[in-house]
Design a protein around this motif. Structure first.
Motif, PDB file in Angstrom:
ATOM      1  N   PHE A 193     -27.458  -1.122 -37.206  1.00 40.51           N
ATOM      2  CA  PHE A 193     -26.008  -1.245 -37.037  1.00 40.51           C
ATOM      3  C   PHE A 193     -25.546  -2.611 -37.517  1.00 40.51           C
ATOM      4  O   PHE A 193     -26.350  -3.502 -37.771  1.00 40.51           O
ATOM      5  N   HIS A 194     -24.238  -2.814 -37.612  1.00 37.25           N
ATOM      6  CA  HIS A 194     -23.729  -3.855 -38.495  1.00 37.25           C
ATOM      7  C   HIS A 194     -23.866  -5.305 -38.041  1.00 37.25           C
ATOM      8  O   HIS A 194     -23.524  -6.213 -38.798  1.00 37.25           O
ATOM      9  N   THR A 195     -24.401  -5.540 -36.852  1.00 35.67           N
ATOM     10  CA  THR A 195     -24.498  -6.929 -36.377  1.00 35.67           C
ATOM     11  C   THR A 195     -25.202  -7.845 -37.381  1.00 35.67           C
ATOM     12  O   THR A 195     -24.845  -9.012 -37.504  1.00 35.67           O
ATOM     13  N   GLY A 357     -22.284 -19.347 -40.898  1.00 35.57           N
ATOM     14  CA  GLY A 357     -23.278 -18.342 -40.528  1.00 35.57           C
ATOM     15  C   GLY A 357     -23.615 -17.373 -41.641  1.00 35.57           C
ATOM     16  O   GLY A 357     -24.687 -16.775 -41.638  1.00 35.57           O
ATOM     17  N   GLN A 358     -22.699 -17.171 -42.573  1.00 35.47           N
ATOM     18  CA  GLN A 358     -22.979 -16.215 -43.653  1.00 35.47           C
ATOM     19  C   GLN A 358     -23.413 -16.935 -44.925  1.00 35.47           C
ATOM     20  O   GLN A 358     -23.065 -16.563 -46.044  1.00 35.47           O
ATOM     21  N   GLN A 359     -24.146 -18.047 -44.734  1.00 35.05           N
ATOM     22  CA  GLN A 359     -24.732 -18.772 -45.860  1.00 35.05           C
ATOM     23  C   GLN A 359     -26.136 -19.215 -45.460  1.00 35.05           C
ATOM     24  O   GLN A 359     -26.440 -19.317 -44.273  1.00 35.05           O
ATOM     25  N   THR A 445     -22.020   5.718 -40.400  1.00 26.84           N
ATOM     26  CA  THR A 445     -20.921   6.022 -39.488  1.00 26.84           C
ATOM     27  C   THR A 445     -20.066   4.776 -39.321  1.00 26.84           C
ATOM     28  O   THR A 445     -20.574   3.716 -38.934  1.00 26.84           O
ATOM     29  N   MET A 446     -18.792   4.899 -39.631  1.00 24.31           N
ATOM     30  CA  MET A 446     -17.861   3.778 -39.497  1.00 24.31           C
ATOM     31  C   MET A 446     -18.401   2.537 -40.213  1.00 24.31           C
ATOM     32  O   MET A 446     -18.361   1.431 -39.687  1.00 24.31           O
ATOM     33  N   SER A 447     -18.921   2.742 -41.413  1.00 22.10           N
ATOM     34  CA  SER A 447     -19.519   1.646 -42.188  1.00 22.10           C
ATOM     35  C   SER A 447     -19.200   1.867 -43.651  1.00 22.10           C
ATOM     36  O   SER A 447     -19.265   3.004 -44.116  1.00 22.10           O
ATOM     37  N   GLY A 489     -14.085  11.370 -39.349  1.00 22.44           N
ATOM     38  CA  GLY A 489     -14.299  10.625 -38.110  1.00 22.44           C
ATOM     39  C   GLY A 489     -13.111  10.780 -37.183  1.00 22.44           C
ATOM     40  O   GLY A 489     -12.176  11.533 -37.456  1.00 22.44           O
ATOM     41  N   THR A 490     -13.165  10.056 -36.076  1.00 21.91           N
ATOM     42  CA  THR A 490     -12.000  10.000 -35.193  1.00 21.91           C
ATOM     43  C   THR A 490     -11.453   8.583 -35.225  1.00 21.91           C
ATOM     44  O   THR A 490     -12.160   7.642 -35.589  1.00 21.91           O
ATOM     45  N   ILE A 491     -10.198   8.431 -34.836  1.00 19.81           N
ATOM     46  CA  ILE A 491      -9.633   7.110 -34.549  1.00 19.81           C
ATOM     47  C   ILE A 491      -9.856   6.934 -33.042  1.00 19.81           C
ATOM     48  O   ILE A 491      -9.921   7.918 -32.302  1.00 19.81           O
TER      49      ILE A 491
HETATM   50  N1  LIG Z   1     -17.482 -11.005 -48.712  1.00 22.02           N
HETATM   51  C1  LIG Z   1     -17.498 -10.768 -47.399  1.00 22.02           C
HETATM   52  N2  LIG Z   1     -18.124  -9.669 -46.918  1.00 22.02           N
HETATM   53  C2  LIG Z   1     -18.164  -9.449 -45.583  1.00 22.02           C
HETATM   54  C3  LIG Z   1     -17.565 -10.342 -44.684  1.00 22.02           C
HETATM   55  C4  LIG Z   1     -16.914 -11.500 -45.209  1.00 22.02           C
HETATM   56  O1  LIG Z   1     -16.368 -12.338 -44.466  1.00 22.02           O
HETATM   57  N3  LIG Z   1     -16.906 -11.665 -46.568  1.00 22.02           N
HETATM   58  N4  LIG Z   1     -17.629 -10.089 -43.327  1.00 22.02           N
HETATM   59  C5  LIG Z   1     -18.759  -9.322 -42.842  1.00 22.02           C
HETATM   60  C6  LIG Z   1     -18.598  -8.933 -41.437  1.00 22.02           C
HETATM   61  S1  LIG Z   1     -18.367 -10.206 -40.299  1.00 22.02           S
HETATM   62  C7  LIG Z   1     -18.696  -7.653 -41.011  1.00 22.02           C
HETATM   63  S2  LIG Z   1     -18.690  -7.330 -39.326  1.00 22.02           S
HETATM   64  C8  LIG Z   1     -18.868  -6.538 -41.972  1.00 22.02           C
HETATM   65  C9  LIG Z   1     -18.083  -5.261 -41.659  1.00 22.02           C
HETATM   66  O2  LIG Z   1     -18.454  -4.260 -42.549  1.00 22.02           O
HETATM   67  P1  LIG Z   1     -18.505  -2.730 -42.111  1.00 22.02           P
HETATM   68  O3  LIG Z   1     -19.178  -2.610 -40.805  1.00 22.02           O
HETATM   69  O4  LIG Z   1     -19.031  -1.937 -43.246  1.00 22.02           O
HETATM   70  O5  LIG Z   1     -16.950  -2.416 -41.820  1.00 22.02           O
HETATM   71  P2  LIG Z   1     -15.775  -1.977 -42.802  1.00 22.02           P
HETATM   72  O6  LIG Z   1     -15.919  -2.650 -44.122  1.00 22.02           O
HETATM   73  O7  LIG Z   1     -14.501  -2.182 -42.102  1.00 22.02           O
HETATM   74  O8  LIG Z   1     -15.996  -0.415 -42.987  1.00 22.02           O
HETATM   75  C10 LIG Z   1     -15.820   0.435 -41.928  1.00 22.02           C
HETATM   76  C11 LIG Z   1     -15.623   1.861 -42.415  1.00 22.02           C
HETATM   77  O9  LIG Z   1     -15.433   2.664 -41.249  1.00 22.02           O
HETATM   78  C12 LIG Z   1     -14.265   3.451 -41.352  1.00 22.02           C
HETATM   79  N5  LIG Z   1     -13.698   3.544 -40.013  1.00 22.02           N
HETATM   80  C13 LIG Z   1     -12.790   2.736 -39.423  1.00 22.02           C
HETATM   81  N6  LIG Z   1     -12.552   3.145 -38.170  1.00 22.02           N
HETATM   82  C14 LIG Z   1     -13.330   4.231 -37.959  1.00 22.02           C
HETATM   83  C15 LIG Z   1     -13.541   5.079 -36.833  1.00 22.02           C
HETATM   84  O10 LIG Z   1     -12.938   4.897 -35.774  1.00 22.02           O
HETATM   85  N7  LIG Z   1     -14.428   6.096 -36.975  1.00 22.02           N
HETATM   86  C16 LIG Z   1     -15.108   6.311 -38.139  1.00 22.02           C
HETATM   87  N8  LIG Z   1     -15.988   7.299 -38.192  1.00 22.02           N
HETATM   88  N9  LIG Z   1     -14.925   5.518 -39.221  1.00 22.02           N
HETATM   89  C17 LIG Z   1     -14.057   4.493 -39.131  1.00 22.02           C
HETATM   90  C18 LIG Z   1     -13.381   2.735 -42.330  1.00 22.02           C
HETATM   91  O11 LIG Z   1     -12.527   3.669 -42.955  1.00 22.02           O
HETATM   92  C19 LIG Z   1     -14.385   2.058 -43.278  1.00 22.02           C
HETATM   93  O12 LIG Z   1     -14.693   2.863 -44.361  1.00 22.02           O
HETATM   94  O13 LIG Z   1     -18.467  -6.964 -43.275  1.00 22.02           O
HETATM   95  C20 LIG Z   1     -19.119  -8.113 -43.711  1.00 22.02           C
HETATM   96  N10 LIG Z   1     -18.795  -8.333 -45.114  1.00 22.02           N
END
Ligand SMILES: Nc1nc2c(c(=O)[nH]1)N[C@H]1C(S)=C(S)[C@@H](COP(=O)(O)OP(=O)(O)OC[C@H]3O[C@@H](n4cnc5c(=O)[nH]c(N)nc54)[C@H](O)[C@@H]3O)O[C@H]1N2
Ligand SMILES: Nc1nc2c(c(=O)[nH]1)N[C@H]1C(S)=C(S)[C@@H](COP(=O)(O)OP(=O)(O)OC[C@H]3O[C@@H](n4cnc5c(=O)[nH]c(N)nc54)[C@H](O)[C@@H]3O)O[C@H]1N2
Ligand SMILES: [Mo]
Length: 749
Positions: A193-195, A357-359, A445-447, A489-491
């Motif tokens: 997951f995305h952490t 943190g992202q470097q 999922t949601m990513s 998905g759901t909101i």
């Molecule tokens: N260049 C650059 N890249 C970054 C960052 C940055 O600062 N710079 N930040 C990073 C950070 S901190 C993070 S946390 C990540 C996030 O990156 P991800 O976790 O991939 O999040 P999102 O890019 O918002 O993509 C989320 C997807 O989920 C969908 N979605 C939204 N809500 C819902 C829902 O309720 N249900 C379902 N099923 N789908 C849903 C959206 O339509 C979208 O397609 O990105 C990272 N990427």
């Protein structure tokens, strides 16, 4: 309350009628009226108000939804939920009389719920050729057909006895519990997951120094805030953050912001110190050098509660302000002033989030920053960096055992890796086909990793190597464009969940559906529960694990065994559907641990990492071909790549720009508004230039999340995606994706 009332047409997705309604849109963070909903819900004619929790980002702010004739007509802050109020109990009682806060993304969520561009039906790809500019030639299918197709694909992996060929990716709060159970039951170790693309450097550094993953400062009561690469006034994670920082200021605290650009938080600061990207570690060490050299540290606290100080002092000898100036570009006399001010204005908090943190070096930079709190002894006291103890939910009711197979992403190679996995390495192995075994099926999922991970071109090519991709999303995201099957998905207003985190005392809040899923979708959790049942996945006792367990039962079980010890029905009945502990915020908790708890300055339990937070330069440094650093950040009106199709938010901001310092622009003869090409070793994009003195002359920067090729009519082809330029880099210690580490050149179009 400052609101902008708009009249708009509801697109009723059940294809009944267009209804006319109104909603309140915040133009900035705002304090709502104090709301004291009665237990559960209150009926006034056909209107119902239902407390729930936002999920426009992971923050989970409390919301009261008003539902009129079955349509959500209003969202307001839920004052019973501490997330919109304050992170300490004292602050909560002080502030809650003024109401609670939500951010613009939260306030605009109705427009996401009723967005006509949402996916409504499962969609099956019919074009075998894949790419983000290739039409997948979707065919709408029924849920039954979709679930059968997925079941067959998964059954095949079970029959062939290679469950590890399944990998799942998801957002980090949505149903990670059930997703993990599902993967364990299925037999794959590849649950992620995305952490690890978010803030693992901060979490791991905090854990190594302070013993907790997510410390949270008592900003409202401190006297000095030193923020490194954190913009909480705009990157609002928990809606209390802007409030407690501004209240802290009002109470007399100083605020100093270290950031290569003049962020919204820097705009409220007493001082903004523009720093060269990736060099915060050197600055923090030099601050420590001055504090120790001038005996400004808290000797008593250090003697009583830390180990390793003597050696650290030695280590710091040559980390002089002059040494740091050459690295980070901040004048040495400024560094000295800052060190003295920080140490003498107690309680003072130093904090860091994902800027450094992202470097590369993010883990050690964050350690050096957290250690500043330790040096002055401002840990876990009023106005201090708090040792946040998370609310503990009980274990899952499903008894599983974890697969013994090696993970595909090599998480075990990262000394401070996180249980969320290492996305970057999973992609790298997929791309080079260098993993321990082939992967075949992936769930997202949601990513949206095609936009959210560094080096989109490689991510696309890597994903193309999978045999079957399922994406669960509300839009045809760029990742969905590569999917074989997309499930709607759901909101958050259509689903349930339990929300906790982001405070310094214990609480748990209920996310409850305020409307039925608009298109009859299965909520994300139920998709996994349904698949587990169809595949008859068995628990360790050999019983079909989810046979008689709904997600409500599941939440109920975990709640009963949680710190709250309540049932789901009880939680639902509480004011605002929130349980808050009677125990107030506890300070100096480390003292209760019988002297056994030390703040770790030097020793780390796991070998293989530096004893002290050494400074190392980034892998990517400017050179004659790519002379500028390129950084990216979050905009207040959007969450990552997910909100760009929301019409209200898109009205506030519908594209990103490339920001450049006037000096730099002049030296290159560029003008504001020029269309330019940005080149990196990995890709090129077209951008519009904006000239601003609020960015370091050697740095270019932009808001990330734009540049959609998929999604809907508001998002598509607006702005550019910075991740097309980034290299696929992960941090060696934590596995964190390095989104802010690339250098570029620019040319006029
Ligand atoms: N260049 C650059 N890249 C970054 C960052 C940055 O600062 N710079 N930040 C990073 C950070 S901190 C993070 S946390 C990540 C996030 O990156 P991800 O976790 O991939 O999040 P999102 O890019 O918002 O993509 C989320 C997807 O989920 C969908 N979605 C939204 N809500 C819902 C829902 O309720 N249900 C379902 N099923 N789908 C849903 C959206 O339509 C979208 O397609 O990105 C990272 N990427
Ligand atoms: N509006 C909004 N709020 C959000 C989110 C969102 O998508 N939108 N996402 C949420 C999530 S998942 C997260 S992780 C948090 C993240 O919250 P933040 O950590 O605040 O996130 P960013 O905006 O990516 O980066 C913060 C700042 O770091 C700066 N920066 C870049 N490189 C460096 C550097 O080398 N050194 C220093 N000192 N600064 C640097 C950027 O200019 C930016 O101002 O935000 C959360 N809140
Ligand atoms: Mo994040």
């Amino acid at each position: 309350m400052m609101t902008l009332n708009k009249t708009f047409k509801w697109f009723d997705c059940n294809r009944r009628e267009f209804l006319v309604g109104t909603a309140a849109l915040g133009t900035s963070l705002l304090l709502g009226d104090s709301l004291k909903p009665k237990a559960d819900s209150l009926r006034v004619g056909e209107e119902v108000t239902i407390p729930t929790c936002c999920h426009m980002c992971g923050g989970g702010t409390g919301v009261i939804a008003t539902v009129r004739d079955g349509v959500v007509s209003k969202l307001e802050p839920n004052v019973d939920n501490p997330i919109g109020v304050c992170n300490t109990s004292t602050g909560y009682y002080e502030n809650s009389k003024y109401g609670a806060a939500m951010c613009p993304r939260g306030l605009s969520a109705i427009m996401s719920l009723y967005d006509p561009d949402r996916i409504k039906k499962p969609m099956l790809r019919t074009n075998p050729k894949k790419g983000i500019s290739i039409d997948p030639e979707w065919q709408e299918i029924s849920w039954e057909e979709a679930l059968e197709i997925i079941q067959d694909k998964l059954k095949k992996l079970l029959d062939e006895n290679r469950p590890e060929a399944l990998i799942t990716f998801s957002e980090n709060s949505l149903f990670t519990d059930v997703q993990r159970d599902f993967c364990h039951l299925f037999g794959t170790p590849n649950v992620s997951f995305h952490t690890n693309i978010c803030s693992v450097t901060r979490k791991s550094a905090a854990k190594s120094v302070l013993g907790v993953e997510e410390p949270l400062g008592d900003y409202q009561h401190c006297k000095f805030m030193l923020l490194f690469g954190w913009n909480p006034l705009s990157a609002v994670k928990w809606a209390h953050l802007p409030q407690i920082i501004l209240n802290g200021k009002q109470n007399g605290s100083k605020l100093v912001v270290i950031d290569p650009r003049f962020s919204e938080t820097a705009a409220k600061a007493d001082k903004w110190l523009p720093i060269l990207p990736g060099t915060d570690g050197a600055l923090a060490l030099a601050l420590a050098h001055v504090i120790v050299k001038e005996n400004l540290h808290n000797e008593r606290f250090i003697n009583d509660w830390t180990e390793g100080f003597k050696e650290y002092k030695e280590f710091l000898t040559d980390k002089t302000p002059e040494w740091a100036e050459k690295i980070c570009g901040i004048p040495s006399d400024e560094i000295q002033i800052l060190a003295r001010e920080f140490a003498s204005n107690q309680p003072a908090i130093a904090d860091v989030w994902v800027g450094p943190g992202q470097q590369s070096n993010g883990f050690n930079a964050s350690r050096a920053i957290f250690l500043l709190n330790v040096l002055v002894g401002n840990v876990d006291q009023p106005g201090g960096m708090m040792l946040t103890e998370e609310f503990k939910l009980g274990n899952s009711p499903i008894q599983t055992s974890q697969s013994k197979t090696k993970r595909f992403d090599g998480l075990e190679n990262f000394p401070f890796g996180h249980r969320s996995g290492v996305y970057v390495e999973a992609i790298r192995h997929l791309y080079h086909q260098s993993g321990p075994y082939p992967l075949e099926v992936a769930f997202f999922t949601m990513s949206n990793p095609v936009l959210s991970l560094p080096n989109s071109n490689i991510v696309v090519d890597a994903l193309k190597k999978l045999n079957f991709i399922v994406v669960i999303d509300n839009y045809i995201s760029e990742t969905a464009l590569l999917a074989d099957l997309v499930l709607p998905g759901t909101i958050y207003m259509e689903r349930s969940g339990l929300v906790t985190r982001g405070t310094n005392w214990k609480y748990v809040a209920l996310r409850q559906p305020v409307v039925e899923p608009l298109f009859g979708q299965l909520p994300e959790v139920d998709i996994f529960i349904e698949l587990a049942n169809r595949l008859e996945l068995k628990d360790i006792q050999g019983k079909v694990a989810f046979k008689d367990i709904s997600y409500e039962d599941y939440m109920d079980y975990r709640l009963q065994k949680s710190d709250a010890g309540i049932t789901l029905a009880e939680l639902k009945s509480f004011s605002g559907a929130v349980w808050r502990s009677n125990e107030e915020t506890q300070f100096e908790k480390y003292k209760l641990r019988n002297n056994k708890f030390h703040f770790s300055i030097s020793t780390l339990d796991l070998g293989n990492v530096d004893k002290f937070p050494v400074f190392r330069q980034r892998k990517w440094m400017p050179d004659s071909n790519y002379p500028f650093y390129l950084i990216s950040w979050k905009h207040i009106s959007h969450t990552h790549s997910r909100t760009q199709n929301n019409p209200y938010l898109s009205e506030l901001k519908n594209q990103n720009f490339l920001y450049i310092n006037p000096e730099t622009a002049k030296s290159l003869s560029f003008n504001d508004g020029d269309r330019i090409r940005v080149n990196s070793p990995y890709g090129r994009v077209t951008a519009t230039l904006r000239i601003t003195p609020g960015i370091h002359p050697k740095v270019l920067g932009t808001e990330w999340g734009f540049g959609h090729k998929g999604f809907g009519k508001y998002a598509k082809d607006k702005g550019f995606s910075v991740n097309h330029l980034n290299g696929l880099l992960s941090d060696e210690i934590t596995g964190q994706a390095l989104h802010k580490e690339i250098c570029v050149n620019i040319e006029k179009l």
